[in-house]
Design an enzyme around this catalytic site. Structure first.
Site, mmCIF file in Angstrom:
data_model
loop_
_atom_site.group_PDB
_atom_site.id
_atom_site.type_symbol
_atom_site.label_atom_id
_atom_site.label_comp_id
_atom_site.label_asym_id
_atom_site.label_seq_id
_atom_site.Cartn_x
_atom_site.Cartn_y
_atom_site.Cartn_z
ATOM 1 N N ASP A 107 6.110 4.927 55.579
ATOM 2 C CA ASP A 107 5.762 3.102 56.183
ATOM 3 C C ASP A 107 5.857 2.332 54.989
ATOM 4 O OD1 ASP A 107 3.260 4.845 55.707
ATOM 5 O OD2 ASP A 107 2.450 3.123 56.558
ATOM 6 N N GLU A 171 0.552 5.496 56.660
ATOM 7 C CA GLU A 171 -0.517 5.455 55.715
ATOM 8 C C GLU A 171 -0.935 4.041 55.287
ATOM 9 O OE1 GLU A 171 -1.992 5.171 51.241
ATOM 10 O OE2 GLU A 171 -0.449 3.941 52.436
HETATM 11 C C1 LIG Z 1 -7.322 -1.182 32.260
HETATM 12 C C2 LIG Z 1 -6.867 -1.360 33.541
HETATM 13 C C3 LIG Z 1 -5.967 -0.121 34.269
HETATM 14 C C4 LIG Z 1 -5.951 -0.127 35.545
HETATM 15 C C5 LIG Z 1 -4.373 0.286 35.729
HETATM 16 C C6 LIG Z 1 -4.096 0.079 37.271
HETATM 17 C C7 LIG Z 1 -2.612 0.557 37.214
HETATM 18 C C8 LIG Z 1 -2.334 0.486 38.811
HETATM 19 C C9 LIG Z 1 -0.877 0.878 39.095
HETATM 20 C C10 LIG Z 1 -0.344 0.548 40.242
HETATM 21 C C11 LIG Z 1 -1.210 -0.122 41.305
HETATM 22 C C12 LIG Z 1 -0.948 0.148 42.766
HETATM 23 C C13 LIG Z 1 -1.945 0.306 43.443
HETATM 24 C C14 LIG Z 1 -2.269 1.445 43.992
HETATM 25 C C15 LIG Z 1 -1.569 1.896 45.358
HETATM 26 C C16 LIG Z 1 -2.312 3.178 46.182
HETATM 27 C C17 LIG Z 1 -1.419 3.318 47.214
HETATM 28 C C18 LIG Z 1 -1.548 2.204 48.470
HETATM 29 O O1 LIG Z 1 -1.219 1.218 48.558
HETATM 30 N N1 LIG Z 1 -2.611 2.792 49.345
HETATM 31 C C19 LIG Z 1 -3.159 1.955 50.455
HETATM 32 C C20 LIG Z 1 -4.240 0.983 49.902
HETATM 33 O O2 LIG Z 1 -4.788 1.187 48.969
HETATM 34 O O3 LIG Z 1 -4.475 0.066 50.823
HETATM 35 ZN ZN LIG Z 2 1.562 3.843 49.234
HETATM 36 ZN ZN LIG Z 3 0.714 0.771 49.737
#
Ligand SMILES: CCCCCCCC/C=C\CCCCCCCC(=O)NCC(=O)O
Ligand SMILES: [Zn+2]
Ligand SMILES: [Zn+2]
Length: 474
Positions: A107, A171
């Site tokens: 999704d 999810e």
């Molecule tokens: C010094 C800063 C370093 C931080 C680095 C962050 C890098 C993050 C990379 C991508 C961010 C994406 C967000 C994570 C998504 C997780 C999956 C998701 O969407 N799950 C559902 C939810 O959390 O609502």
């Molecule tokens: Zn995701």
């Molecule tokens: Zn997501």
């Protein structure tokens, strides 16, 4: 030693080849399957790295949906769970090894075409990038896992260690019918897992301010979460006789107080402090000195980090106002104003502490909180020491495929509720806004690397020996 043909010098390659010869022969003899058509870019003790053939590339880009060998293999049991989620059990030859599990989700969050260079549900290509909602989150992993296994079967692969693949369908709204049902199914079968890998961190190229080279992070824990609806009710009326304070005004003031009074900066109170200390050498001067001495420079570093949204997400519980609804007509005082607030809880805080702080900040009984999704405290930290098979196998596979160092444990800022969190993607700072944002896209090389990663990880998991980490000659 991990080497990519064409990247290292001939001298280094020759030296490494001779030094690794005994190991190479031993590994080849021990393998239970043949990989005859592989062009091997040899990686020391790890599994050979896949190089896609031209026809495979075509197949990958044009017909990613079809996985004929996977669905026809006698080693694969497939079932539909929770109506739309998929569970695969890939049978290994050695039942003494605990199975592992790879999970991904089908999704996506919604997208409207505004602001996109190409329509968000077109999957169209432009300048080497495939655009589309889900290309980063999380369809590349669905494709990577299935296609990696498909290509392994094509090469006559028979796994030694059994594994599961779980593909959830909900999810993004909490996984209540997909992931949860998959867990229930496995629990009723008394399945115990060696490790579980889901999305989370990536290879971060220039994302962490002041770093000298790309850094791969494997999430070993994540932030907790609270999603609350805040509602203000009272009888509707004619807009010609407005009350002194409207529902919209009351709610807006409460939301503004929440935004203006963020939760405190907790940098160093959770595992993120150790992550930065471990990565200290990766920073340019003087940040390297500061990261290595957080006992002294911690407050200053925390202030630097909180200046960007991603750094801020690491140092505190974040407060995101995500939905606002009120009003039905321009001359009717609305009966209800309702907003949704999404908190992501820093590992040093709990659900109760955040709810208490929120009440103190809002300080208005007319704003009624409610929720229809469960809250989560930040989970415990998954093992990641040198003896931990799952962590070390994921780490080794990252080095094998991406040829990057360092690979370090981190705190994932998104929620996945898994043991280890890694997406086989190289992410630059400008890409962060593409997640749940506009112009989400993946490069053609990027999707190829995702397939290579799972191809590698599945093979690297086929042992009971904790892998030795390679060190690159960079
Ligand atoms: C010094 C800063 C370093 C931080 C680095 C962050 C890098 C993050 C990379 C991508 C961010 C994406 C967000 C994570 C998504 C997780 C999956 C998701 O969407 N799950 C559902 C939810 O959390 O609502
Ligand atoms: Zn995701
Ligand atoms: Zn997501």
């Amino acid at each position: 030693m991990a080497i990519s043909m064409g990247k290292g010098s001939v001298g280094v390659l020759t030296g490494v080849f001779i030094a690794s010869l005994a190991v190479v022969v031993a590994v080849l003899l021990l393998r239970t399957y043949n990989l005859p058509e592989l062009k091997v870019a040899w990686k020391g003790k790890g599994a050979p790295r896949i190089e896609l053939e031209e026809d495979e590339r075509e197949q990958l880009y044009e017909a990613l949906k079809a996985f004929p060998r996977l669905f026809n293999s006698s080693l694969v049991e497939y079932e539909l769970v929770g109506e739309y989620s998929h569970l695969f059990n890939v049978q290994g030859s050695d039942n003494s090894l605990l199975p592992y599990m790879l999970i991904a989700h089908l999704d996506v969050v919604p997208a409207t075409p505004e602001g996109w260079d190409l329509p968000p549900f077109s999957g169209e290509e432009k300048e080497g990038y495939i655009y589309g909602r889900g290309s980063l989150d999380d369809k590349n992993r669905v494709i990577g896992i299935l296609q990696g296994l498909e290509f392994l079967f094509k090469r006559g692969y028979k796994p030694r260690r059994s594994f599961y693949i779980g593909l959830g369908h909900d999810e993004e709204i909490g996984g209540r019918h997909g992931a949860k049902e998959i867990v229930k199914t496995l629990e009723t079968r008394n399945v115990k897992l060696e490790f579980l890998l889901d999305e989370g961190f990536e290879v971060l190229d220039g994302v962490i301010y002041g770093t000298k080279r790309p850094i791969a992070l494997i999430g070993v824990t994540e932030k907790g979460t609270i999603t609350l609806n805040l509602t203000v009710h009272s009888p509707p009326g004619h807009s010609s006789m407005p009350p002194r304070e409207s529902r919209i005004g009351i709610l807006s003031a409460a939301l503004s107080r929440l935004e203006q009074n963020p939760m405190p900066n907790r940098f160093g109170k959770g595992p993120e402090g150790a992550m930065f200390e471990q990565l200290a050498d990766e920073f340019y001067f003087p940040l390297n000195i500061m990261m290595a001495n957080l006992w002294l420079f911690g407050p200053l570093v925390s202030r630097i980090l909180q200046r960007t949204p991603s750094g801020n997400a690491l140092v505190r519980t974040t407060t995101a106002l995500t939905i606002f609804n009120a009003g039905i007509k321009s001359n009717v005082i609305p009966q209800t104003a309702r907003a949704t607030v999404n908190f992501r809880i820093h590992p040093a805080e709990t659900v109760n502490e955040v709810l208490k702080a929120m009440n103190t900040t809002i300080m208005d009984d007319r704003v009624i909180p409610s929720s229809d999704v469960p809250f989560f405290d930040p989970p415990s930290i998954s093992p990641h020491d040198e003896e931990t098979f799952g962590y070390q196998t994921v780490k080794r596979s990252i080095t094998d495929v991406f040829l990057v160092e360092p690979v370090a444990p981190g705190v994932s800022i998104g929620n996945t509720a898994s043991i280890y969190k890694f997406r086989a993607l190289v992410i630059k700072d400008e890409d962060l806004s593409r997640f749940h944002g506009i112009n989400e896209r993946i490069s053609k090389e990027g999707i190829e690397t995702v397939v290579q990663f799972y191809f590698q990880l599945i093979q690297n998991s086929d042992t009971d020996i904790v892998p030795v980490q390679s060190h690159l000659e960079l």
